[in-house]
Design a protein around this motif. Structure first.
Motif, PDB file in Angstrom:
ATOM      1  N   TRP A  22       0.806  -1.175  -0.019  1.00 31.63           N
ATOM      2  CA  TRP A  22       0.100   0.052   0.168  1.00 31.63           C
ATOM      3  C   TRP A  22       0.674   1.240  -0.025  1.00 31.63           C
ATOM      4  CZ3 TRP A  22      -1.490  -4.554   2.476  1.00 31.63           C
ATOM      5  CH2 TRP A  22      -2.516  -5.097   1.983  1.00 31.63           C
ATOM      6  N   GLY A  47      -8.065   2.967  -0.833  1.00 26.48           N
ATOM      7  CA  GLY A  47      -7.289   2.250   0.280  1.00 26.48           C
ATOM      8  C   GLY A  47      -8.067   1.811   1.545  1.00 26.48           C
ATOM      9  N   PHE A  60      -1.752   3.932   2.082  1.00 24.13           N
ATOM     10  CA  PHE A  60      -2.790   3.526   1.392  1.00 24.13           C
ATOM     11  C   PHE A  60      -3.419   2.262   2.304  1.00 24.13           C
ATOM     12  CE2 PHE A  60      -1.030   6.414  -1.578  1.00 24.13           C
ATOM     13  CZ  PHE A  60      -1.870   7.273  -1.729  1.00 24.13           C
ATOM     14  N   CYS A  63      -4.682   5.212   5.070  1.00 22.61           N
ATOM     15  CA  CYS A  63      -5.119   6.390   4.502  1.00 22.61           C
ATOM     16  C   CYS A  63      -5.120   7.669   5.636  1.00 22.61           C
ATOM     17  CB  CYS A  63      -6.516   6.010   3.884  1.00 22.61           C
ATOM     18  SG  CYS A  63      -6.482   5.159   2.448  1.00 22.61           S
TER      19      CYS A  63
END
Length: 514
Positions: A22, A47, A60, A63
């Motif tokens: 992420w 995300g 993400f 977030c």
């Protein structure tokens, strides 16, 4: 099917994050947002919102508010984030979603069908904050195994705005998609969406069947980036809809978006391949398969074998006798580095000078160079090593013993035909609880069990330079951890007779003994 009767959600940052932990560069994110602004996409799922997790999750995966605020400022699309129902409690929502009011439009909740009622209570609390709520209900191919699932879905009416069918294993057939949508229409009053995976290359056809069956929303990702085999390519879906349903698509913008993500595809190479096809066909979780495919030690054949064992619901495809407790004064572990070749003559002289010695090959890479030596030789068979042994030792030259990890083995068992009558498995690994599938783990444990006086290693050279490949870093970390565990267990370092960059090893020169 009318192109304006449904919405398209792009979930590249959320689903694609399984490959990047992420994390995405700012340049990729900015290009993604600005090109998506020009494309017929209604929603971006950017995300997860997670409570603190033990494993690393990038930007993400959490977030943070600063990230979402930036995206909200730059994007003209609806924005969504996802919650994992299994790790989110109603009392977490005050922190997780209250700050997102006015920034995020949709909260999507990943739901295991067995936790449906618990998820409903979470959805009700999310609705209190004013968000639209979507359920991403997983394991679509196994829904018939959940007794009363469809009848129980009536509890979603009034608290869930969209019910997304998630083909987690990428194995649902087009006729099943149509049938399931029909069943859902009988019990749900909310919108219905479809999120497919591409294990069996059914992402496009299943999505088109879902649209023809009247779903309200479908998911896709740039270049199909997503967990395991990935998702339906957003560019493929848009191209099809442009051609057959006159959906307006700015292909220059679409191309720029693809180019931004292409270096990531070159790095991770997501997409379907035989292991993902088998896992899809037999509804085996993609998380585990993804770890196997990305593991340097596992051969393609071993992954397929492990999947076949799972499909057949057997612990392992073979079982062998336990290795007898044989003792040697001297045991030498031979690793896969170049130093055993560079110092081959000296190493052979050293072996010949020893009384009561055995060789343990971590890898069969150098095994062919020692077959003529009249000393006991053991070969560790993990991952690719059975195939490597066949490549490096001819059946007529083989006089050794093969060693397997304790039963059952995660990816099953592969043994060359010429070695099956001289293959044994370890009863347990005692010096470490890390890397159970490592050849080094197996070699060290075997050597500890055998050695009565001296235990040596050669061929653990380490990697020079400051820039290492991902595989080199992984192998370095693995070896460092195992050498450290040996030292803690035995109270001394392993002794290397050839040069090594590993500080966890004690280094001596084999030539001092000649």
């Amino acid at each position: 099917m009318q192109a304006n009767n449904f919405e398209i959600l792009d979930c590249t940052l959320r689903d694609g994050g399984y490959y990047t932990d992420w994390d995405f560069s700012s340049d990729v994110i900015d290009t993604y947002i600005h090109t998506m602004n020009e494309l017929p996409i209604s929603t971006l799922e950017v995300g997860y919102r997670n409570t603190p997790q033990k494993e690393y999750l990038g930007k993400f995966g959490y977030c943070p508010l600063s990230v979402l605020t930036h995206i909200r400022k730059e994007s003209n699309k609806k924005l969504a984030v996802m919650l994992n129902e299994k790790s989110t409690k109603p009392e977490d929502l005050e922190v997780l979603i209250k700050p997102l009011v006015g920034i995020i439009d949709i909260i999507r909740i990943a739901v295991d069908p067995k936790n449906m009622l618990r998820a409903v209570e979470l959805a009700k609390r999310v609705k209190e904050y004013g968000f639209n709520v979507a359920f991403n209900v997983m394991y679509m191919s196994k829904w018939d195994e959940y007794a009363g699932l469809y009848e129980d879905l009536t509890v979603l009416n009034g608290c869930v705005d969209i019910f997304n069918m998630v083909d987690s294993f990428g194995s649902v057939a087009p006729n099943e998609v149509k049938s399931i949508i029909s069943k859902l229409r009988r019990v749900l009053t909310c919108k219905i969406g479809f999120h497919g995976h591409n294990n069996l290359q059914l992402g496009l056809i299943n999505t088109l069947v879902a649209l023809e069956s009247g779903v309200d929303s479908v998911d896709a990702t740039v270049l199909g980036m997503g967990r395991g085999a990935g998702n339906l390519n957003i560019e493929l879906l848009l191209t099809y809809l442009n051609k057959h349903h006159n959906l307006a698509v700015k292909f220059n913008e679409l191309g720029d978006c693809i180019q931004a993500f292409y270096p990531l595809w070159e790095q991770y190479h997501w997409g379907t391949q035989l292991p993902y096809m088998i896992s899809g066909a037999y509804s085996i979780p993609q998380k585990e398969v993804m770890e196997w495919v990305n593991n340097r030690a596992y051969s393609f054949e071993s992954i397929v074998r492990g999947l076949q064992n799972k499909a057949e619901q057997v612990a392992d495809n073979a079982k062998y006798p336990l290795l007898e407790d044989i003792k040697y004064k001297n045991v030498i572990i031979i690793g896969g580095g170049n130093t055993p070749v560079e110092h081959l003559d000296g190493l052979k002289s050293f072996i010949q000078s020893l009384d009561n010695v055995a060789l343990i090959f971590v890898t069969a890479r150098h095994a062919g160079r020692f077959v003529e030596m009249d000393v006991p030789q053991y070969y560790c068979l993990v991952g690719k090593e059975a195939k490597r042994l066949k490549q490096n030792v001819k059946p007529e030259d083989y006089r050794g013993v093969c060693i397997l990890p304790p039963y059952p083995r995660k990816l099953g068992t592969d043994v060359p035909d010429f070695a099956k009558n001289s293959t044994f498995e370890m009863s347990k690994i005692s010096f470490t609880d890390q890397y159970p599938d490592s050849c080094t783990t197996l070699a060290i444990q075997c050597a500890m069990n055998m050695s009565t006086e001296h235990l040596y290693v050669v061929g653990y050279d380490g990697y020079p330079g400051s820039i290492l490949s991902e595989k080199e870093v992984a192998l370095t970390n693995e070896n460092m951890a195992l050498f450290g565990d040996y030292e803690r267990y035995c109270g001394k370092k392993l002794l290397s007779l050839t040069p090594s960059l590993y500080p966890e090893l004690e280094i001596e020169s084999l030539y001092k003994y000649l």
